[in-house]
Write a protein that holds these residues in place. Structure first.
Motif, short mmCIF file in Angstrom:
data_model
loop_
_atom_site.label_atom_id
_atom_site.label_comp_id
_atom_site.label_asym_id
_atom_site.label_seq_id
_atom_site.Cartn_x
_atom_site.Cartn_y
_atom_site.Cartn_z
N SER A 93 0.83 -1.21 0.00
CA SER A 93 0.00 0.00 0.00
C SER A 93 0.86 1.26 0.00
CB SER A 93 -0.93 0.01 1.20
OG SER A 93 -1.90 -1.02 1.11
N ARG A 94 1.93 1.24 0.81
CA ARG A 94 2.85 2.38 0.84
C ARG A 94 3.49 2.60 -0.53
NH1 ARG A 94 8.51 1.10 3.20
NH2 ARG A 94 8.52 0.16 1.11
N ASP A 95 3.94 1.50 -1.15
CA ASP A 95 4.61 1.61 -2.44
C ASP A 95 3.66 2.10 -3.53
OD1 ASP A 95 6.84 0.70 -1.13
OD2 ASP A 95 6.68 -1.36 -1.89
N ILE A 96 2.41 1.66 -3.46
CA ILE A 96 1.41 2.12 -4.43
C ILE A 96 1.17 3.61 -4.28
CG2 ILE A 96 -1.05 2.01 -4.99
CD1 ILE A 96 -0.87 -1.02 -4.36
N SER A 97 1.05 4.07 -3.05
CA SER A 97 0.82 5.50 -2.81
C SER A 97 2.01 6.33 -3.31
CB SER A 97 0.59 5.77 -1.33
OG SER A 97 -0.70 5.33 -0.94
N ALA A 98 3.23 5.84 -3.08
CA ALA A 98 4.42 6.56 -3.56
C ALA A 98 4.40 6.65 -5.08
CB ALA A 98 5.68 5.85 -3.07
N ALA A 99 4.01 5.56 -5.73
CA ALA A 99 3.95 5.56 -7.19
C ALA A 99 2.86 6.49 -7.71
CB ALA A 99 3.70 4.14 -7.69
N LYS A 100 1.71 6.49 -7.04
CA LYS A 100 0.61 7.35 -7.47
C LYS A 100 1.01 8.83 -7.39
CE LYS A 100 -3.89 8.25 -8.35
NZ LYS A 100 -4.11 9.66 -8.03
N VAL A 101 1.71 9.20 -6.31
CA VAL A 101 2.15 10.58 -6.15
C VAL A 101 3.19 10.94 -7.21
CG1 VAL A 101 3.42 12.17 -4.66
CG2 VAL A 101 1.63 10.72 -3.69
N ALA A 102 4.19 10.07 -7.39
CA ALA A 102 5.28 10.36 -8.32
C ALA A 102 4.78 10.43 -9.76
CB ALA A 102 6.38 9.31 -8.19
N CYS A 103 3.96 9.47 -10.16
CA CYS A 103 3.45 9.46 -11.54
C CYS A 103 2.50 10.64 -11.77
CB CYS A 103 2.72 8.15 -11.81
SG CYS A 103 3.81 6.70 -11.85
N GLY A 104 1.71 10.98 -10.76
CA GLY A 104 0.81 12.12 -10.88
C GLY A 104 1.58 13.42 -11.02
N ASP A 105 2.60 13.60 -10.18
CA ASP A 105 3.42 14.82 -10.26
C ASP A 105 4.11 14.94 -11.61
OD1 ASP A 105 2.69 15.50 -7.70
OD2 ASP A 105 4.61 14.98 -6.77
N ALA A 106 4.65 13.82 -12.10
CA ALA A 106 5.36 13.84 -13.38
C ALA A 106 4.41 14.15 -14.54
CB ALA A 106 6.05 12.50 -13.62
N ALA A 107 3.24 13.54 -14.52
CA ALA A 107 2.26 13.78 -15.59
C ALA A 107 1.76 15.22 -15.56
CB ALA A 107 1.09 12.81 -15.46
N TYR A 108 1.56 15.74 -14.34
CA TYR A 108 1.09 17.13 -14.22
C TYR A 108 2.15 18.10 -14.72
CZ TYR A 108 -1.14 21.25 -12.18
OH TYR A 108 -1.75 22.47 -12.01
N LYS A 109 3.41 17.81 -14.43
CA LYS A 109 4.49 18.65 -14.94
C LYS A 109 4.53 18.59 -16.46
CE LYS A 109 8.30 19.04 -12.68
NZ LYS A 109 9.62 18.78 -12.01
N ALA A 110 4.35 17.39 -17.02
CA ALA A 110 4.32 17.24 -18.48
C ALA A 110 3.17 18.04 -19.08
CB ALA A 110 4.20 15.77 -18.85
N ALA A 111 2.03 18.03 -18.38
CA ALA A 111 0.87 18.78 -18.88
C ALA A 111 1.12 20.28 -18.85
CB ALA A 111 -0.36 18.43 -18.04
N ARG A 112 1.70 20.78 -17.77
CA ARG A 112 1.98 22.21 -17.65
C ARG A 112 2.98 22.68 -18.69
NH1 ARG A 112 3.10 24.42 -11.76
NH2 ARG A 112 3.14 26.29 -13.04
N VAL A 113 4.06 21.94 -18.84
CA VAL A 113 5.08 22.31 -19.82
C VAL A 113 4.51 22.19 -21.24
CG1 VAL A 113 7.31 21.64 -20.82
CG2 VAL A 113 7.02 21.74 -18.34
N GLY A 114 3.72 21.16 -21.47
CA GLY A 114 3.10 21.00 -22.80
C GLY A 114 2.23 22.19 -23.15
#
Length: 321
Positions: free
Chosen positions: A254-275
């Motif tokens: 559960s901890r590892d899933i939450s870490a992945a959800k945060v990291a992937c979400g942050d990265a995708a949001y950054k990609a969206a903003r820069v795009g």
């Protein structure tokens, strides 16, 4: 822990990518946005024929009996192409719930039926309840057939949200495992969405000219794109690591899933903003395909657990260890 995908995973990803690449996804998505789900359902049927719908369904019930690593490999590709419909709910959440309360319904999912799930208060609305074959409501430890109610708007036009009331009870079930699978699958989708946004934006930067010069040659532009690439690459090991934790039934899953959800979400949001910044004014328009990926990123950031909820789970797990 070994993070590298083997050739079978790479081949599986390539087959899904090839299918979706030739499916004119922007057209399929826009039809879904407008309420015409037929092109999308035909696409879903082709996906079912590759085994995607039955990934986490046992062979006994006509699925592949695959593990969480296969799941994130597939969901990343579906994210890359912004496949419309209840992706996470059909492939990850509903099969996990039905396995414990109504396994006889799993074969239909493996064969291409679509399902959606509401689980208040974490997931209060059912996605695309108007276009699926099965609506489930998980509440107070009970799983019931859901009855769709009032529709709610979403920032992503392809995501139609519905209130759900309880119908026939299917039985009691612990929702935590299904929630984790939903969060993991959503993280994989976000990773794929971010990757496409990076690729599209990079290609645009190579072609767009300002002041007689291709904008991709500007140092500041290169820095922005490099930051997105680094964020996505740093998120991927967390995503694959979480999948391995689920596969191996780790106490830290559960901890590892939450870490992945945060990291992937942050990265995708950054990609969206820069795009959006790189594309400029045209990126704001609904007519440009970029909007189909941008709005899905924004919607999935809070799907199956908000960033703050998942950060809190990571902190809680670390403090307790």
């Amino acid at each position: 822990m070994r993070f590298a995908l083997d050739s079978s995973h790479q081949d599986f990803a390539a087959s899904i990518d090839a299918l979706l690449t030739k499916s004119d996804m922007p057209s399929v998505i826009r039809s879904w946005n407008d309420g015409d789900t037929e092109p999308g359902k035909k696409l879903w049927q082709r996906l079912a024929e590759t085994g995607v719908n039955g990934l986490v369904i046992s062979e006994e019930h006509d699925g592949l009996g695959a593990d969480a690593v296969d799941l994130v490999v597939a969901l990343e590709q579906l994210g890359r192409h912004a496949v419309p419909g209840p992706v996470v709910e059909t492939i990850a959440v509903a099969p996990t719930l039905l396995a414990s309360v109504a396994p006889e319904r799993l074969s239909a999912l493996a064969e291409g039926s679509l399902a959606t799930v509401a689980a208040p208060p974490r997931t209060p609305f059912a996605l695309d309840a108007n276009a699926v074959d099965l609506v489930l409501l998980a509440q107070d430890g009970t799983v019931s057939l859901g009855v769709p109610g009032e529709a709610k708007a979403s920032v992503d036009l392809s995501r139609k949200l519905y209130e759900v009331s309880a119908g026939e009870s299917l039985g009691s079930a612990d929702f935590s495992a299904a929630f984790d699978m939903g969060a993991l699958a959503t993280a994989a989708q976000l990773q794929g969405l971010g990757q496409t946004l990076l690729e599209v934006t990079t290609e645009y930067a190579k072609q767009r000219k300002q002041f007689g010069k291709v904008i991709g040659q500007f140092q500041a532009m290169k820095h922005h794109l490099a930051e997105v690439a680094v964020s996505l690459e740093m998120a991927r090991p967390l995503l694959h690591g979480a999948a391995l934790s689920v596969r191996d039934q780790s106490a830290d899953a559960s901890r590892d899933i939450s870490a992945a959800k945060v990291a992937c979400g942050d990265a995708a949001y950054k990609a969206a903003r820069v795009g959006l910044q790189v594309h400029g004014a045209i990126g704001y328009t609904m007519e440009h395909d970029l909007s189909l990926w941008l709005t899905k990123v924004r919607a999935l950031l809070t799907a199956w657990g908000t960033p703050s909820e998942h950060r809190a789970r990571v902190v809680e797990a670390l403090v307790a260890s």
